[in-house]
Design an enzyme around this catalytic site. Structure first.
Site, PDB file in Angstrom:
ATOM      1  CE  LYS A   1      -0.879   9.941 -10.440  1.00  0.00           C
ATOM      2  NZ  LYS A   1      -0.943   8.602  -9.740  1.00  0.00           N
ATOM      3  CG  ASN A   2      -4.029   9.740  -7.792  1.00  0.00           C
ATOM      4  OD1 ASN A   2      -3.491   8.983  -8.887  1.00  0.00           O
ATOM      5  ND2 ASN A   2      -3.419  10.055  -6.724  1.00  0.00           N
TER       6      ASN A   2
ATOM      7  CB  CYS B   1       6.370   1.192  -6.260  1.00  0.00           C
ATOM      8  SG  CYS B   1       4.910   1.865  -5.184  1.00  0.00           S
TER       9      CYS B   1
ATOM     10  NE  ARG C   1       3.540   6.174 -12.517  1.00  0.00           N
ATOM     11  CZ  ARG C   1       3.612   6.072 -11.165  1.00  0.00           C
ATOM     12  NH1 ARG C   1       4.607   6.266 -10.416  1.00  0.00           N
ATOM     13  NH2 ARG C   1       2.260   6.009 -10.468  1.00  0.00           N
TER      14      ARG C   1
ATOM     15  CG  ASP D   1      -0.111  11.442  -3.555  1.00  0.00           C
ATOM     16  OD1 ASP D   1      -1.348  11.112  -4.023  1.00  0.00           O
ATOM     17  OD2 ASP D   1       0.477  10.414  -2.880  1.00  0.00           O
TER      18      ASP D   1
ATOM     19  NE  ARG E   1       1.377   2.259  -3.547  1.00  0.00           N
ATOM     20  CZ  ARG E   1       1.115   2.843  -4.283  1.00  0.00           C
ATOM     21  NH1 ARG E   1       2.351   3.149  -5.212  1.00  0.00           N
ATOM     22  NH2 ARG E   1      -0.061   3.679  -4.477  1.00  0.00           N
ATOM     23  N   PRO E   2       0.588  -3.252   0.164  1.00  0.00           N
ATOM     24  CG  PRO E   2       0.228  -3.938   2.320  1.00  0.00           C
ATOM     25  CD  PRO E   2       1.157  -3.080   1.507  1.00  0.00           C
ATOM     26  CB  ILE E   3      -3.734  -5.457  -2.629  1.00  0.00           C
ATOM     27  CG1 ILE E   3      -3.264  -7.070  -3.078  1.00  0.00           C
ATOM     28  CG2 ILE E   3      -3.021  -4.665  -3.393  1.00  0.00           C
ATOM     29  CD1 ILE E   3      -3.692  -7.321  -4.373  1.00  0.00           C
ATOM     30  CG  ASP E   4      -3.914  -6.238   3.785  1.00  0.00           C
ATOM     31  OD1 ASP E   4      -3.170  -5.603   3.073  1.00  0.00           O
ATOM     32  OD2 ASP E   4      -4.344  -6.147   4.898  1.00  0.00           O
TER      33      ASP E   4
HETATM   34  C1  EPZ Z   1      -3.842   6.183  -3.687  1.00  0.00           C
HETATM   35  O1  EPZ Z   1      -2.981   4.915  -3.796  1.00  0.00           O
HETATM   36  C2  EPZ Z   1      -2.948   6.988  -4.793  1.00  0.00           C
HETATM   37  N1  EPZ Z   1      -2.860   6.407  -6.046  1.00  0.00           N
HETATM   38  C3  EPZ Z   1      -1.630   7.377  -4.376  1.00  0.00           C
HETATM   39  O2  EPZ Z   1      -1.094   8.408  -5.179  1.00  0.00           O
HETATM   40  C4  EPZ Z   1      -1.872   8.029  -2.919  1.00  0.00           C
HETATM   41  O3  EPZ Z   1      -0.438   8.447  -2.120  1.00  0.00           O
HETATM   42  C5  EPZ Z   1      -2.621   7.247  -1.673  1.00  0.00           C
HETATM   43  O4  EPZ Z   1      -3.809   6.778  -2.363  1.00  0.00           O
HETATM   44  C6  EPZ Z   1      -2.773   7.739  -0.372  1.00  0.00           C
HETATM   45  O5  EPZ Z   1      -3.572   8.718  -0.474  1.00  0.00           O
HETATM   46  C7  EPZ Z   1      -4.014   6.467  -6.855  1.00  0.00           C
HETATM   47  O6  EPZ Z   1      -5.288   7.058  -6.388  1.00  0.00           O
HETATM   48  C8  EPZ Z   1      -3.738   5.801  -8.087  1.00  0.00           C
HETATM   49  P1  EPZ Z   1      -3.803   3.498  -0.143  1.00  0.00           P
HETATM   50  P2  EPZ Z   1      -3.347   3.710  -2.891  1.00  0.00           P
HETATM   51  O7  EPZ Z   1      -4.658   2.234  -0.521  1.00  0.00           O
HETATM   52  O8  EPZ Z   1      -4.864   3.448  -3.203  1.00  0.00           O
HETATM   53  C9  EPZ Z   1      -1.719   0.471   2.967  1.00  0.00           C
HETATM   54  C10 EPZ Z   1       0.525   9.271  -6.446  1.00  0.00           C
HETATM   55  O9  EPZ Z   1       1.756   9.709  -6.189  1.00  0.00           O
HETATM   56  N2  EPZ Z   1      -2.427  -0.581   2.283  1.00  0.00           N
HETATM   57  O10 EPZ Z   1      -4.911   4.556   0.582  1.00  0.00           O
HETATM   58  O11 EPZ Z   1      -2.315   2.506  -3.217  1.00  0.00           O
HETATM   59  C11 EPZ Z   1      -0.642   1.029   1.818  1.00  0.00           C
HETATM   60  O12 EPZ Z   1       0.307  -0.082   1.906  1.00  0.00           O
HETATM   61  C12 EPZ Z   1       0.034   7.956  -5.705  1.00  0.00           C
HETATM   62  O13 EPZ Z   1      -0.246   9.822  -7.113  1.00  0.00           O
HETATM   63  C13 EPZ Z   1      -2.549  -1.836   3.059  1.00  0.00           C
HETATM   64  O14 EPZ Z   1      -1.986  -2.170   3.990  1.00  0.00           O
HETATM   65  O15 EPZ Z   1      -3.378   4.116  -1.511  1.00  0.00           O
HETATM   66  C14 EPZ Z   1      -0.314   2.409   2.291  1.00  0.00           C
HETATM   67  O16 EPZ Z   1       0.665   2.166   3.308  1.00  0.00           O
HETATM   68  C15 EPZ Z   1       1.098   7.255  -5.120  1.00  0.00           C
HETATM   69  N3  EPZ Z   1      -3.267  -2.914   2.608  1.00  0.00           N
HETATM   70  C16 EPZ Z   1      -1.653   2.947   2.857  1.00  0.00           C
HETATM   71  O17 EPZ Z   1      -2.675   1.800   3.220  1.00  0.00           O
HETATM   72  C17 EPZ Z   1      -4.462  -2.482   1.465  1.00  0.00           C
HETATM   73  O18 EPZ Z   1      -4.946  -3.323   1.075  1.00  0.00           O
HETATM   74  C18 EPZ Z   1      -2.416   3.725   1.806  1.00  0.00           C
HETATM   75  O19 EPZ Z   1      -2.548   2.987   0.834  1.00  0.00           O
HETATM   76  C19 EPZ Z   1      -4.330  -1.230   0.939  1.00  0.00           C
HETATM   77  C20 EPZ Z   1      -3.429  -0.316   1.229  1.00  0.00           C
END
Ligand code: EPZ
Length: 418
Positions: free
Chosen positions: A22-23, A116, A397, A305, A121-124
């Site tokens: 999926k990812n 969620c 999902r 995960d 889950r910020p996107i900074d």
């Molecule tokens: C991906 O999410 C996966 N989703 C998640 O899987 C997975 O848990 C996660 O990576 C970690 O491996 C998909 O690939 C679609 P991150 P993503 O950016 O990209 C913080 C599932 O169950 N962060 O690596 O959102 C964030 O808040 C899902 O299949 C910031 O602070 O994960 C988190 O604490 C759930 N600022 C950490 O980094 C940002 O700009 C990891 O997030 C981006 C992230």
């Protein structure tokens, strides 16, 4: 709404036909609009996150067909650069569409993908990286508007190996002018899959799987027909289910290296693990020892995960375990539902202190998120008596044919309309 009705105590035997990851499929679908040529993604799982991403592509004006497991995207007529709040709300990870939209249209408008059930889950990091690539960004009324006259390569440093931010950077830099060097990149196998997919379209990317990725911008990208990697989280979920229930289960098509830490932890529980090429086989007597400590970390650490599923395993094992969730703020929301089944777990911030009980008992529980829902199903499969797991929209999902695959392994599970 549907529910699972599960009679616990059946051992599991057989081979799991793994779905494509999926990812990986989600970022590949986002990348499909980087070319006007035909893109085919083969063996795509029928899961709602994929259907949502297909809806997003259609709203951009792409023609998308999904049949016999193949998704065919033809986006020559795509002209819209906006993603509605409904769809970004449904699919948080649509945020990596920003990179694709900017490469294709030099503009993008998406609703702020809210937090969620597992965290803010910020996107900074996504937005800071896009600014370094020449994008101007404004935010108003809960929407993010991005535009650029052109994307220019840059040296980008991530202070945390964010998977989504790494993917967004690849999608925004792939046709940028000049070279981008991304340091501190996420090393997940799904990033390697995205690199391979883009290179098959004519991109020049190297280093995925390490923490330094180099992207040489190219002028054009062609079409591609691609089979994504297998889903390591789906595989891990079934391996943990077999550990809990007892029996013998094999997965094929996935390199054991993608699950090395989970396999190490399952051996600690007392399971026998055999690996050969792309085969992983687990044998379990069902009576397990707790893992003293599990800490979720970015790849190659223990996957966040699989945290909920591993906690469900430890809840019915002998001894005690400390589970530390380092990636997301609130990824223990499923614990109260496990406690209804007799689990003895105390949660404090990012720590769950598990005291294993002899055996969980059946109960009616409600899933609140994708992996928490999978953990409840695992707990019910191993519990004494009957359980009901409500709100299957979450596991739908990410797990194609979850009931069918478990039933094939010998589980007593029915899907019932409530
Ligand atoms: C991906 O999410 C996966 N989703 C998640 O899987 C997975 O848990 C996660 O990576 C970690 O491996 C998909 O690939 C679609 P991150 P993503 O950016 O990209 C913080 C599932 O169950 N962060 O690596 O959102 C964030 O808040 C899902 O299949 C910031 O602070 O994960 C988190 O604490 C759930 N600022 C950490 O980094 C940002 O700009 C990891 O997030 C981006 C992230």
């Amino acid at each position: 709404m549907d529910k699972y009705v599960i009679e616990g105590g059946r051992k599991l035997y057989g081979t799991i036909a793994l779905q494509s990851a999926k990812n990986s499929v989600l970022p590949l679908l986002a990348a499909s609009i980087l070319t006007e040529k035909r893109v085919t993604i083969r063996e795509t799982p029928q899961i709602t996150d994929v259907l949502c991403m297909i809806q997003i592509l259609r709203e951009l004006g792409a023609e998308v067909r999904f049949s016999n497991g193949n998704v065919v995207v033809e986006s020559a007529d795509a002209s819209c650069h906006e993603i509605s709040s409904v769809l970004t709300g449904e699919l948080r990870s649509s945020v990596f569409m920003l990179g694709s939209l900017l490469t294709r249209f030099h503009r993008a408008l998406i609703a702020y993908p809210g937090g969620c059930d597992i965290g803010l889950r910020p996107i900074d990091m996504h937005l800071n990286a896009l600014k370094q690539l020449g994008v101007s960004i404004s935010e108003r009324d809960g929407c993010i508007f991005c535009e650029c006259d052109k994307l220019r390569g840059a040296d980008i440093l991530l202070d945390f190996p964010s998977v989504g931010a790494t993917e967004n950077i690849l999608l925004a830099a792939v046709k940028a002018e000049g070279r981008t060097v991304l340091t501190g990149a996420a090393k997940e196998p799904e990033i390697v899959d995205l690199q391979n997919f883009l290179n098959a379209m004519g991109a020049k990317i190297s280093g995925a799987g390490t923490d330094v990725i180099e992207i040489e911008g190219v002028k054009e990208l062609g079409g591609v027909s691609y089979k994504p990697m297998k889903d390591r989280i789906e595989a891990g979920t079934y391996l943990i289910a077999c550990a809990v229930c007892g029996g013998e289960v094999e997965t094929t098509g996935l390199t054991p290296d993608n699950l090395r830490l989970l396999l190490h932890k399952l051996r600690e529980n007392g399971c026998k693990i055999h690996t050969k090429n792309d085969k992983i086989r687990i044998e379990s007597c069902g009576r397990l020892k707790c893992n003293r400590r599990i800490e979720t970390m970015p790849f190659p650490g223990f996957p966040t995960d699989l945290q909920a599923q591993a906690t469900a395993l430890n809840a019915g094992a002998e001894g005690g375990a400390l589970i530390v969730e380092n990636l997301f703020e609130t990824r223990f929301k499923y614990v109260p539902e496990l406690q209804k089944m007799g689990a003895d777990i105390q949660v404090k911030d990012r720590h769950a202190f598990v005291r294993g009980v002899k055996r969980l008992h059946g109960a009616s529980v409600v899933a609140g998120d994708l992996r928490g829902g999978a953990a409840l199903v695992i707990a019910a499969l191993g519990a004494e008596g009957r359980s009901e797991v409500l709100d299957l929209s979450h596991t739908d999902r990410g797990y194609a044919d979850f009931r069918g695959k478990l039933k094939k392994l010998g589980a007593e599970i029915k899907r019932v309309r409530v």
